[in-house]
Design a protein around this motif. Sequence first.
Motif, PDB file in Angstrom:
ATOM      1  N   PRO B  66       7.030  29.066 -10.535  1.00 28.06           N
ATOM      2  CA  PRO B  66       7.018  30.503 -10.213  1.00 28.06           C
ATOM      3  C   PRO B  66       5.902  30.890  -9.243  1.00 28.06           C
ATOM      4  CG  PRO B  66       7.229  30.167 -12.590  1.00 28.06           C
ATOM      5  CD  PRO B  66       6.884  28.836 -11.986  1.00 28.06           C
ATOM      6  N   ALA B  67       4.783  30.200  -9.296  1.00 21.84           N
ATOM      7  CA  ALA B  67       3.665  30.482  -8.379  1.00 21.84           C
ATOM      8  C   ALA B  67       4.040  30.075  -6.952  1.00 21.84           C
ATOM      9  CB  ALA B  67       2.407  29.752  -8.849  1.00 21.84           C
ATOM     10  N   HIS B  70       6.584  32.497  -5.575  1.00 20.39           N
ATOM     11  CA  HIS B  70       5.992  33.774  -5.178  1.00 20.39           C
ATOM     12  C   HIS B  70       5.423  33.672  -3.763  1.00 20.39           C
ATOM     13  CE1 HIS B  70       3.944  37.628  -5.457  1.00 20.39           C
ATOM     14  NE2 HIS B  70       2.970  37.029  -4.801  1.00 20.39           N
ATOM     15  N   TYR B  71       4.707  32.589  -3.501  1.00 18.19           N
ATOM     16  CA  TYR B  71       4.104  32.417  -2.177  1.00 18.19           C
ATOM     17  C   TYR B  71       5.173  32.267  -1.096  1.00 18.19           C
ATOM     18  CZ  TYR B  71       1.016  31.002   1.528  1.00 18.19           C
ATOM     19  OH  TYR B  71       0.347  30.963   2.714  1.00 18.19           O
ATOM     20  N   ALA B  74       6.900  35.570  -0.322  1.00 17.94           N
ATOM     21  CA  ALA B  74       6.069  36.456   0.489  1.00 17.94           C
ATOM     22  C   ALA B  74       6.029  35.979   1.944  1.00 17.94           C
ATOM     23  CB  ALA B  74       4.649  36.522  -0.093  1.00 17.94           C
ATOM     24  N   PRO B  86      10.200  46.620  -7.575  1.00 18.15           N
ATOM     25  CA  PRO B  86       9.563  46.134  -8.807  1.00 18.15           C
ATOM     26  C   PRO B  86      10.520  45.953  -9.985  1.00 18.15           C
ATOM     27  CG  PRO B  86       8.140  47.739  -7.753  1.00 18.15           C
ATOM     28  CD  PRO B  86       9.425  47.741  -6.977  1.00 18.15           C
ATOM     29  N   GLU B  87      11.473  46.875 -10.149  1.00 21.22           N
ATOM     30  CA  GLU B  87      12.389  46.748 -11.283  1.00 21.22           C
ATOM     31  C   GLU B  87      13.302  45.523 -11.109  1.00 21.22           C
ATOM     32  OE1 GLU B  87      14.440  50.336 -12.499  1.00 21.22           O
ATOM     33  OE2 GLU B  87      16.036  49.163 -13.418  1.00 21.22           O
ATOM     34  N   THR B  89      12.722  42.872  -9.293  1.00 24.55           N
ATOM     35  CA  THR B  89      11.912  41.657  -9.410  1.00 24.55           C
ATOM     36  C   THR B  89      11.602  41.342 -10.869  1.00 24.55           C
ATOM     37  OG1 THR B  89      10.957  41.981  -7.226  1.00 24.55           O
ATOM     38  CG2 THR B  89       9.727  40.556  -8.737  1.00 24.55           C
ATOM     39  N   ALA B  90      11.235  42.377 -11.631  1.00 23.70           N
ATOM     40  CA  ALA B  90      10.907  42.154 -13.045  1.00 23.70           C
ATOM     41  C   ALA B  90      12.125  41.613 -13.798  1.00 23.70           C
ATOM     42  CB  ALA B  90      10.399  43.444 -13.679  1.00 23.70           C
ATOM     43  N   LEU B  91      13.303  42.148 -13.495  1.00 29.83           N
ATOM     44  CA  LEU B  91      14.511  41.660 -14.178  1.00 29.83           C
ATOM     45  C   LEU B  91      14.810  40.203 -13.798  1.00 29.83           C
ATOM     46  CD1 LEU B  91      16.763  44.841 -14.011  1.00 29.83           C
ATOM     47  CD2 LEU B  91      15.992  43.675 -16.099  1.00 29.83           C
ATOM     48  N   LEU B  93      12.564  37.978 -12.814  1.00 35.71           N
ATOM     49  CA  LEU B  93      11.548  37.158 -13.490  1.00 35.71           C
ATOM     50  C   LEU B  93      11.913  36.965 -14.967  1.00 35.71           C
ATOM     51  CD1 LEU B  93       8.213  38.623 -12.041  1.00 35.71           C
ATOM     52  CD2 LEU B  93       9.370  36.503 -11.366  1.00 35.71           C
ATOM     53  N   MET B  94      12.398  38.028 -15.599  1.00 34.13           N
ATOM     54  CA  MET B  94      12.789  37.941 -17.008  1.00 34.13           C
ATOM     55  C   MET B  94      13.933  36.943 -17.192  1.00 34.13           C
ATOM     56  SD  MET B  94      14.389  40.963 -19.395  1.00 34.13           S
ATOM     57  CE  MET B  94      16.089  40.814 -18.824  1.00 34.13           C
ATOM     58  N   ARG B  97      12.953  33.304 -16.473  1.00 34.36           N
ATOM     59  CA  ARG B  97      12.146  32.732 -17.552  1.00 34.36           C
ATOM     60  C   ARG B  97      13.000  32.400 -18.776  1.00 34.36           C
ATOM     61  NH1 ARG B  97       6.506  32.790 -19.328  1.00 34.36           N
ATOM     62  NH2 ARG B  97       6.472  33.449 -21.498  1.00 34.36           N
ATOM     63  N   ARG B  98      13.963  33.231 -19.070  1.00 30.61           N
ATOM     64  CA  ARG B  98      14.862  32.892 -20.176  1.00 30.61           C
ATOM     65  C   ARG B  98      15.650  31.615 -19.868  1.00 30.61           C
ATOM     66  NH1 ARG B  98      17.681  38.602 -22.032  1.00 30.61           N
ATOM     67  NH2 ARG B  98      15.750  39.695 -22.523  1.00 30.61           N
TER      68      ARG B  98
END
Lengths: 209, 209
Positions: B66-67, B70-71, B74, B86-87, B89-91, B93-94, B97-98
């Motif tokens: 994930p790191a 991210h780079y 960008a 943001p919403e 992206t957060a979904l 990421l969620m 991860r699952r």
Amino acid sequence: MQLYDFPAPTPRRIRMFLAEKGVEIPRVCVDIAKGEQFRPAFRAINPSCTVPALMLDNGTVLSEVPAIWHYLEATYSKPTLLGGNPEETALILMWERRMEFDGYFAAAEAFRNSVPAFACRALTGPHEYDQIEAVAARGRARMLNFYADLDARLATVEFVAGAAFTAADITAIVSVDFAQNAVGISVPDRCENVLRWHERVAQRPSYQA
Amino acid sequence: MQLYDFPAPTPRRIRMFLAEKGVEIPRVCVDIAKGEQFRPAFRAINPSCTVPALMLDNGTVLSEVPAIWHYLEATYSKPTLLGGNPEETALILMWERRMEFDGYFAAAEAFRNSVPAFACRALTGPHEYDQIEAVAARGRARMLNFYADLDARLATVEFVAGAAFTAADITAIVSVDFAQNAVGISVPDRCENVLRWHERVAQRPSYQA
């Protein structure tokens, strides 16, 4: 927004993050000691049956700590806990994840595979998995390796990801406290850098969250 | 930049990500079959002894998928694989991860705890941990739960995180292929949504990465 919360280590990572931002948001307690995360009312909110979860004002529900953090960082940008540019952020994500894999997951292995209340719940989520005694032992061994590795890291930097306090410190200190409080695996005296860092981080108001 | 790489599932998550972006960067092979990740030359680059790792032009080394993602996101923003706000992206990421926790880690448990070549290497990283037969069995059980859960998810959406192909699909399909190819746990015929999604994603050029 409202946060589904409980006084346990994983949601503490969100509470500390919010406290560092100086933000308070409404919280709903999901009593995971009573298994409320498995009841239909919460399953309808988060089918993964995990706490924390963040419900946005439009009804979207976010679970998983890094996902919730990402949203909170975008919403409350100062002070930054996830870095100010792509390289910084990537390094923080890397260190945070190492803290989680090597520390948090180690403590969780030791805890969930040994505590009677977690019989059949050796892993988070909606599915039942039996405890495995050898995994509890492995978790304890991993935690000692984590302390040694973190001590070496903190010999050269002030905080886990470098010069500034970040989300990586949150996961690290929550992991240490989890191991100490829930399974009695304390930081060895020889890990002086970890002890010094812990004392310093514990003075931040967010530590009480 | 250069990518420390090997034809194995974890670095494949980076290769697919780069292929979706249409980007090629120089690669250095670290032969993990021969244990090159534990040799001093690579330890000096990534003390976690894991592949992939991304060395930036200034010498900074990033590890952890994930790191690195991210780079790269960008740096090469189009097409987005981690969301446009943001919403979103957060979904992503969620869900990513699952997929990792429920799928990738399940396949890894089944594989690393059963294959003779991984004796003493049941977990990634520089420390030795014995294989645990019960964990191999748990990994197989988790993988079947993963298939069932993913099938239910894909009954209502085109891709793992919603309407668009994202990083969550990369982790999901790499997990499925890992389980199928390395430990013989195929998608059950009844998981028709998973099979249809897999066939569709496998047609993307990035699948060959």
